[in-house]
Design an enzyme around this catalytic site. Structure first.
Site, PDB file in Angstrom:
ATOM      1  N   ASP A  90     -29.648 121.014  30.105  1.00 24.22           N
ATOM      2  CA  ASP A  90     -28.847 119.984  30.766  1.00 24.22           C
ATOM      3  C   ASP A  90     -29.668 119.179  31.772  1.00 24.22           C
ATOM      4  O   ASP A  90     -30.687 119.655  32.293  1.00 24.22           O
ATOM      5  CB  ASP A  90     -27.640 120.613  31.470  1.00 24.22           C
ATOM      6  CG  ASP A  90     -26.599 121.105  30.469  1.00 24.22           C
ATOM      7  OD1 ASP A  90     -26.651 120.680  29.300  1.00 24.22           O
ATOM      8  OD2 ASP A  90     -25.746 121.929  30.864  1.00 24.22           O
TER       9      ASP A  90
ATOM     10  N   GLU B  13     -29.171 125.255  25.967  1.00 18.57           N
ATOM     11  CA  GLU B  13     -28.509 126.424  26.549  1.00 18.57           C
ATOM     12  C   GLU B  13     -27.571 127.145  25.591  1.00 18.57           C
ATOM     13  O   GLU B  13     -27.535 128.359  25.539  1.00 18.57           O
ATOM     14  CB  GLU B  13     -27.683 126.037  27.795  1.00 18.57           C
ATOM     15  CG  GLU B  13     -28.506 125.659  28.996  1.00 18.57           C
ATOM     16  CD  GLU B  13     -28.448 124.172  29.203  1.00 18.57           C
ATOM     17  OE1 GLU B  13     -28.588 123.439  28.206  1.00 18.57           O
ATOM     18  OE2 GLU B  13     -28.273 123.733  30.343  1.00 18.57           O
TER      19      GLU B  13
ATOM     20  N   ASP C 198     -28.997 118.258  34.842  1.00 22.24           N
ATOM     21  CA  ASP C 198     -28.817 118.473  36.280  1.00 22.24           C
ATOM     22  C   ASP C 198     -29.825 119.493  36.806  1.00 22.24           C
ATOM     23  O   ASP C 198     -30.705 119.959  36.081  1.00 22.24           O
ATOM     24  CB  ASP C 198     -27.378 118.904  36.576  1.00 22.24           C
ATOM     25  CG  ASP C 198     -26.982 120.164  35.804  1.00 22.24           C
ATOM     26  OD1 ASP C 198     -27.862 120.797  35.175  1.00 22.24           O
ATOM     27  OD2 ASP C 198     -25.786 120.517  35.831  1.00 22.24           O
TER      28      ASP C 198
ATOM     29  N   HIS D 100     -27.401 109.190  36.382  1.00 20.15           N
ATOM     30  CA  HIS D 100     -26.419 109.764  35.466  1.00 20.15           C
ATOM     31  C   HIS D 100     -25.299 108.756  35.210  1.00 20.15           C
ATOM     32  O   HIS D 100     -25.136 107.787  35.926  1.00 20.15           O
ATOM     33  CB  HIS D 100     -25.811 111.037  36.065  1.00 20.15           C
ATOM     34  CG  HIS D 100     -26.809 112.134  36.246  1.00 20.15           C
ATOM     35  ND1 HIS D 100     -26.494 113.338  36.825  1.00 20.15           N
ATOM     36  CD2 HIS D 100     -28.122 112.229  35.924  1.00 20.15           C
ATOM     37  CE1 HIS D 100     -27.561 114.104  36.857  1.00 20.15           C
ATOM     38  NE2 HIS D 100     -28.550 113.449  36.323  1.00 20.15           N
TER      39      HIS D 100
ATOM     40  N   GLU E  11     -29.461 122.600  37.633  1.00 20.00           N
ATOM     41  CA  GLU E  11     -29.363 123.898  36.965  1.00 20.00           C
ATOM     42  C   GLU E  11     -30.108 123.852  35.631  1.00 20.00           C
ATOM     43  O   GLU E  11     -30.844 124.777  35.281  1.00 20.00           O
ATOM     44  CB  GLU E  11     -27.889 124.250  36.745  1.00 20.00           C
ATOM     45  CG  GLU E  11     -27.633 125.722  36.517  1.00 20.00           C
ATOM     46  CD  GLU E  11     -27.772 126.563  37.781  1.00 20.00           C
ATOM     47  OE1 GLU E  11     -28.059 127.760  37.647  1.00 20.00           O
ATOM     48  OE2 GLU E  11     -27.617 126.013  38.891  1.00 20.00           O
TER      49      GLU E  11
ATOM     50  N   ARG F 126     -20.915 117.193  34.184  1.00 16.37           N
ATOM     51  CA  ARG F 126     -21.230 117.517  35.583  1.00 16.37           C
ATOM     52  C   ARG F 126     -21.988 116.337  36.177  1.00 16.37           C
ATOM     53  O   ARG F 126     -23.195 116.220  36.019  1.00 16.37           O
ATOM     54  CB  ARG F 126     -22.044 118.811  35.677  1.00 16.37           C
ATOM     55  CG  ARG F 126     -21.247 120.037  35.282  1.00 16.37           C
ATOM     56  CD  ARG F 126     -21.991 121.344  35.516  1.00 16.37           C
ATOM     57  NE  ARG F 126     -21.194 122.469  35.061  1.00 16.37           N
ATOM     58  CZ  ARG F 126     -21.245 122.987  33.842  1.00 16.37           C
ATOM     59  NH1 ARG F 126     -22.074 122.479  32.951  1.00 16.37           N
ATOM     60  NH2 ARG F 126     -20.479 124.009  33.498  1.00 16.37           N
TER      61      ARG F 126
ATOM     62  N   TYR G  64     -22.058 113.953  29.534  1.00 17.81           N
ATOM     63  CA  TYR G  64     -22.239 115.161  30.353  1.00 17.81           C
ATOM     64  C   TYR G  64     -21.190 115.234  31.446  1.00 17.81           C
ATOM     65  O   TYR G  64     -20.927 114.254  32.143  1.00 17.81           O
ATOM     66  CB  TYR G  64     -23.641 115.168  30.958  1.00 17.81           C
ATOM     67  CG  TYR G  64     -24.010 116.482  31.583  1.00 17.81           C
ATOM     68  CD1 TYR G  64     -23.892 117.673  30.866  1.00 17.81           C
ATOM     69  CD2 TYR G  64     -24.475 116.549  32.891  1.00 17.81           C
ATOM     70  CE1 TYR G  64     -24.233 118.884  31.439  1.00 17.81           C
ATOM     71  CE2 TYR G  64     -24.831 117.756  33.468  1.00 17.81           C
ATOM     72  CZ  TYR G  64     -24.705 118.920  32.735  1.00 17.81           C
ATOM     73  OH  TYR G  64     -25.040 120.126  33.308  1.00 17.81           O
TER      74      TYR G  64
END
Length: 651
Positions: free
Chosen positions: A79, A7, A81, A340, A83, A296, A294
């Site tokens: 990432d 990203e 997740d 995670h 998103e 989140r 990470y």
């Protein structure tokens, strides 16, 4: 050549350094496709989203498409997740990358080992995660694009509503109304300063072995009269040991809460700094390296490798007795993605003090907070010796509590805000008589619940299943930026517009801003991510009743805008009467001759004349982020301002 797509450019730089020759790393700069801003962008019959490539992304799409055509393989490394999964999915379509030419990799930390392992173990795109993100995006778009124009039409332009945002505002408004409705009740406490070899304090707790409530001064005076000149005799002494265990390593929400409490950081600032720590910092002798995992996540898990490294360092730095004798396992939060990890340093041996000349001050503070919390999670319990003493006088019982830290354990690394301080009582035995130094009756009043801070709001949102780790910071930023709340001494205080909007939404859209309903929607999205239901199912269930409510509100919502409130003040520009109006940030004073005269004044209390222009008054003002400063009421004509109130005295 293999093309890797992430990203952000910061992450691209770090990863390219790890992979070396044969790999090229590009940044997508977030989503390459999105819903259009100019319209709903969702088919209201099929609920299919109508994705476009925004103007700002076209250059990135062209660059990625060009490199993808030349590459033998495209590795999607966004990432881990929902998103991130959706961003990878959008890249495929935006850049026309054919099936068979791309792979998906994920990693929890940006280290050489983690990246190499991820590249060696690619997988397919998880369509369930993509669909869960699509479901959230479509739901939020429908709610936002139907409700916001309604607010513009019925109340005023510039307002916004959202599936999570409006629930957050409602919670803040309801807490404020509780505070406004609260009636303080008087009560009294009686404290005695006693002596037995040394002074100590005891509090009245019982009469005839029953808990006592002292409601007024008369009752307090009667007790003082009854115990006057009576002996204070030790009746009972309890000594016991208590163990305190460390907290779990940070999740997104607990990091935001602790950073707010301990560092006074907003949720937005915390996530911004954490993002930088995750994506990569240039460390001498190492190059660009991700310093934390990470950020989140809703998991409290740590990898076996991380636990081993932490325990080894604890042994070396503090001694074997500080290493926890058990492998700590924390209760799994409902819906947590246990694959995670919690937020932790990528290397525990990167001590905070070793990074003091590398990281900017606030980034260092956050890194140290994360390092200490993760380290503490693998350390021994803190052990306290507690002493409770009951002292009898007539029919009354006073209680004195003491404590002493017997073994500091994890608290040597990570303690609470105040820390455990010793409260040492003298050596007391049953039957001992204590001398009375003084007896203090104290009048007190009950207090309402405190207003929400960012930390406590994040906590209640998480406890009620509203939103997810990635949504807390943007939600709070939105309600501040839209003028629904202001921040004073860290508390979120609702502006008048919050009450108006919340009351209307509760009346016409009771489900949309209902805590339980919103939590159910989040649960449905979790089921989509798990592959248990199709992503359009919860949207179909929601859409029909919601559109009916929108139509009803269009017809029946009859908000009467408050009339201007006249004042005795005269406009210094045109000599017309000044009136009080309600604006985005609350009440302000304006000329009644608007629009011919556009003179306005803050209603803030003047702190004296401006030392620079002499014509204006010094008033308290707020930055966009809610921080208080002091400036001239004649701004922008006069730009005098200061952060510190004491600076006013110097002038």
């Amino acid at each position: 050549m293999k093309l890797v797509i992430v990203e952000s450019p910061a992450k691209a730089k770090t990863i390219e350094g790890y992979l070396g020759p044969g790999y090229k790393v590009l940044a997508s700069y977030g989503h390459l496709r999105d819903l259009p801003k100019s319209k709903l962008g969702v088919n209201e019959e099929t609920f299919e989203p109508e994705y476009i490539i925004p103007v700002k992304s076209r250059k990135n799409v062209t660059a990625i498409k060009k490199e993808a055509e030349k590459a033998e393989l495209v590795i999607l490394a966004t990432d881990e997740d929902r998103e991130g999964e959706a961003i990878s999915w959008h890249i495929i379509f935006a850049a026309n990358i054919p099936k068979g030419k791309y792979q998906r990799i994920t990693f929890n930390e940006i280290t050489k080992e983690a990246i190499k392992e991820a590249v060696a173990n690619p997988r397919e795109i998880n369509q369930n995660l993509v669909d869960a993100q699509q479901g959230r995006r479509v739901l939020d778009r429908i709610v936002g694009y139907k409700l916001s124009p309604l607010l513009w039409k019925k109340i005023r332009r510039g307002l916004s509503a959202g599936r999570v945002q409006s629930v957050a505002v409602r919670l803040i408004v309801e807490r404020e109304r509780e505070i406004q409705a609260f009636i303080p009740e008087e009560y009294w406490e009686i404290l005695a300063v006693l002596n037995k070899d040394d002074n100590f304090e005891a509090k009245l707790i019982k009469k005839n072995d029953k808990n006592i409530e002292i409601k007024n001064k008369s009752e307090s005076d009667l007790i003082l009269k009854e115990i006057k000149d009576k002996d204070f005799i030790v009746e009972k002494v309890d000594v016991k040991e208590m163990k305190k265990s460390p907290g779990a390593p940070f999740t997104t929400s607990t990091l935001q809460q602790e950073a707010s409490r301990k560092l006074r950081f907003s949720a937005k600032k915390t996530m911004m700094l954490a993002q930088k720590l995750y994506e990569g910092i240039n460390v001498p002798s190492e190059g660009s390296v991700g310093l934390i995992t990470y950020m989140r996540t809703d998991s409290t898990n740590l990898s076996e490798q991380a636990v081993t490294q932490a325990r080894k360092l604890i042994d070396e730095k503090y001694g074997k007795k500080y290493v926890s004798q058990i492998m700590r396992i924390w209760k799994k939060k409902k819906g947590a993605q246990e694959a995670h990890e919690a937020i932790r340093p990528t290397g525990f041996y990167r001590l905070p003090e070793a990074l003091s000349d590398i990281l900017e001050p606030d980034m260092l503070k956050l890194y140290e907070l994360i390092w200490r919390r993760a380290m503490a999670s693998q350390m021994s319990d803190e052990v306290l010796d507690l002493m409770g003493v009951d002292i009898k006088v007539s029919d009354y019982t006073f209680r004195s509590n003491g404590k002493k830290v017997k073994f500091d354990g994890f608290s040597i690394v990570y303690n609470n805000l105040a820390g455990d301080k010793d409260i040492i009582l003298p050596s007391l035995n049953v039957g001992d008589k204590c001398d009375v130094i003084e007896i203090n009756p104290l009048q007190k009043f009950t207090k309402p619940k405190a207003r929400y801070t960012e930390a406590s709001l994040v906590k209640v949102l998480e406890e009620n299943g509203i939103g997810r780790p990635s949504t807390y910071a943007p939600t709070i930023s939105t309600i501040k930026d839209r003028g629904y709340v202001r921040v004073e001494n860290r508390f979120l205080i609702p502006e008048e517009i919050s009450f108006i909007v919340t009351d209307g939404l509760v009346k016409f859209f009771p489900d949309v801003i209902d805590v339980d309903f919103t939590a159910k929607m989040e649960n449905d999205l979790d089921k989509v991510a798990e592959g248990k239901i199709k992503w359009k199912n919860p949207i179909k269930e929601f859409y029909g009743p919601f559109i009916f409510e929108v139509a009803k509100a269009e017809e029946a919502w009859d908000y009467e805008k408050p009339k201007d409130e006249p004042t005795d003040e005269i406009c210094e520009k045109c000599k017309s009467q000044m009136v009080i109006k309600i604006g985005r940030y609350g009440k302000f004073m304006a000329c009644s001759n608007f629009p011919d005269c556009k003179n306005t004044k803050s209603m803030a209390e003047s702190l004296g004349p401006c030392p620079k222009c002499k014509d204006g008054n010094i008033i308290a003002r707020k930055t966009k982020r809610g921080r208080t400063f002091f400036g001239c009421s004649n701004y922008p004509k006069c730009d005098w301002a200061t952060w510190k109130l004491e600076d006013l005295d110097k002038n």
